[in-house]
Design an enzyme around this catalytic site. Structure first.
Site, PDB file in Angstrom:
ATOM      1  N   GLY A 251      39.206  36.843  44.218  1.00  0.00           N
ATOM      2  CA  GLY A 251      39.025  38.151  43.594  1.00  0.00           C
ATOM      3  C   GLY A 251      39.548  38.189  42.165  1.00  0.00           C
ATOM      4  N   ASP A 252      40.678  37.515  41.933  1.00  0.00           N
ATOM      5  CA  ASP A 252      41.244  37.442  40.580  1.00  0.00           C
ATOM      6  C   ASP A 252      40.289  36.710  39.640  1.00  0.00           C
ATOM      7  OD1 ASP A 252      43.483  38.517  41.870  1.00  0.00           O
ATOM      8  OD2 ASP A 252      44.300  36.507  42.245  1.00  0.00           O
TER       9      ASP A 252
END
Length: 308
Positions: A251-252
């Site tokens: 997600g980062d």
């Protein structure tokens, strides 16, 4: 300049154990250490893609020094961390076996003096800069902290990206963040509902937009991703095929290359494609995505406008 803030960085101690058994001595088959924290992950991915950023945040004790050493020397990221005197930066233990398990530490005691030092650093941001607020905060801080930061920077004309959950995210919406990025499970938790399909996900992502977010990215792991654009359109991006080796940081990575892609192209759809490719590249790797890995996957992303 792009800035990231990680309030609670960590040393992630990653181990693999064949058929872990409770109540007995187990031996690792593989182990390694990585600096952790969502903002730090974003800065590392940006560096891997050839984009400079400055990693801000709080570190403490011998573990804090090691985080700074690894982020700077192993990954080439510029750091400007604030030293905290009480406690030490957390160690997070992550074990892969027949099942995956995690034990996360608490982190140091951050007080008003430390927060004031952060505000001093943020006062130097200039119009056109991007600030990425991501991850959890230590228990010693209020869940208003992201909202307070955005309020203090309201007249700076900078874009702020928020990747957080629960009240930490909900309380920033009134400040109209440039992008927010919950995943589909976090979205359901925020509204205390069950989501039964893409139509439901879009419905509640639109609610976040109505509450103030300009753009909303929703990651859905192997089911792809959704992008609710400030122009009112909704786009779906498929997840490319590959073996998931490590979901930590995916997600980062999506956040990193969405921001980088938009900075390069000023094209939301292209930025979305790049974000999906980079998130997948990290998931398919033992480490965070590199530029060559992203390039291989980019051609597999077929974004389409979603009719709802």
């Amino acid at each position: 300049m792009i800035y990231t803030i990680t309030f609670n960085p960590s040393i992630d101690y990653m181990v693999s154990v064949d058929h872990f058994k409770l109540g007995t001595v187990n031996r690792t088959s593989q182990e390694y250490l990585l600096p952790g924290g969502k903002g730090i992950n974003v800065s590392i991915v940006l560096h891997n893609l050839g984009i400079d950023s400055t990693a801000l945040g709080f570190i403490a004790g011998f573990t804090g020094k090691e985080i700074e050493n690894r982020v700077t020397n192993d990954f080439g990221v510029q750091c400007d961390f604030i030293d905290v005197e009480n406690g030490y930066s957390r160690i997070n233990f992550k074990m892969k076996s027949d099942e995956e398990s995690e034990v996360n530490g608490n982190g140091p005691m951050i007080n008003k003096e430390h927060i004031d030092k952060l505000y001093d650093k943020l006062s130097c941001l200039q119009a056109g800069d991007i600030l990425i607020l991501s991850g959890s905060i230590p228990k010693c801080l209020s869940d208003d902290i992201y909202s307070e930061i955005m309020e203090k920077l309201a007249d700076k004309n900078i874009e702020i990206v928020v990747d957080a959950t629960g009240d930490l995210l909900m309380k920033v919406l009134k400040h109209k963040p440039f992008v927010i990025k919950p995943n589909n499970h976090e979205l359901a938790e925020m509204f205390h509902v069950k989501l039964f399909g893409t139509q439901d996900i879009v419905k509640y992502a639109k609610k976040l937009q109505e509450m103030g977010a300009k753009n909303v990215l929703i990651s859905m792991a192997g089911d792809g991703a959704l992008f609710i654009c400030e122009n009112g359109k909704v786009y779906f991006g498929n997840a490319p095929k590959g073996q998931v080796k490590n979901s930590v940081g995916a997600g980062d990575s999506m956040v990193a290359d969405f921001v980088a892609g938009y900075e390069k192209t000023k094209d939301y759809v292209q930025a979305f494609r790049m974000g999906v490719a980079t998130g997948s590249a990290s998931a398919f790797s033992e480490n965070l995505a590199t530029a060559s890995e992203v390039e291989k996957l980019l051609q597999e992303i077929k974004e389409v406008e979603y009719e709802y």
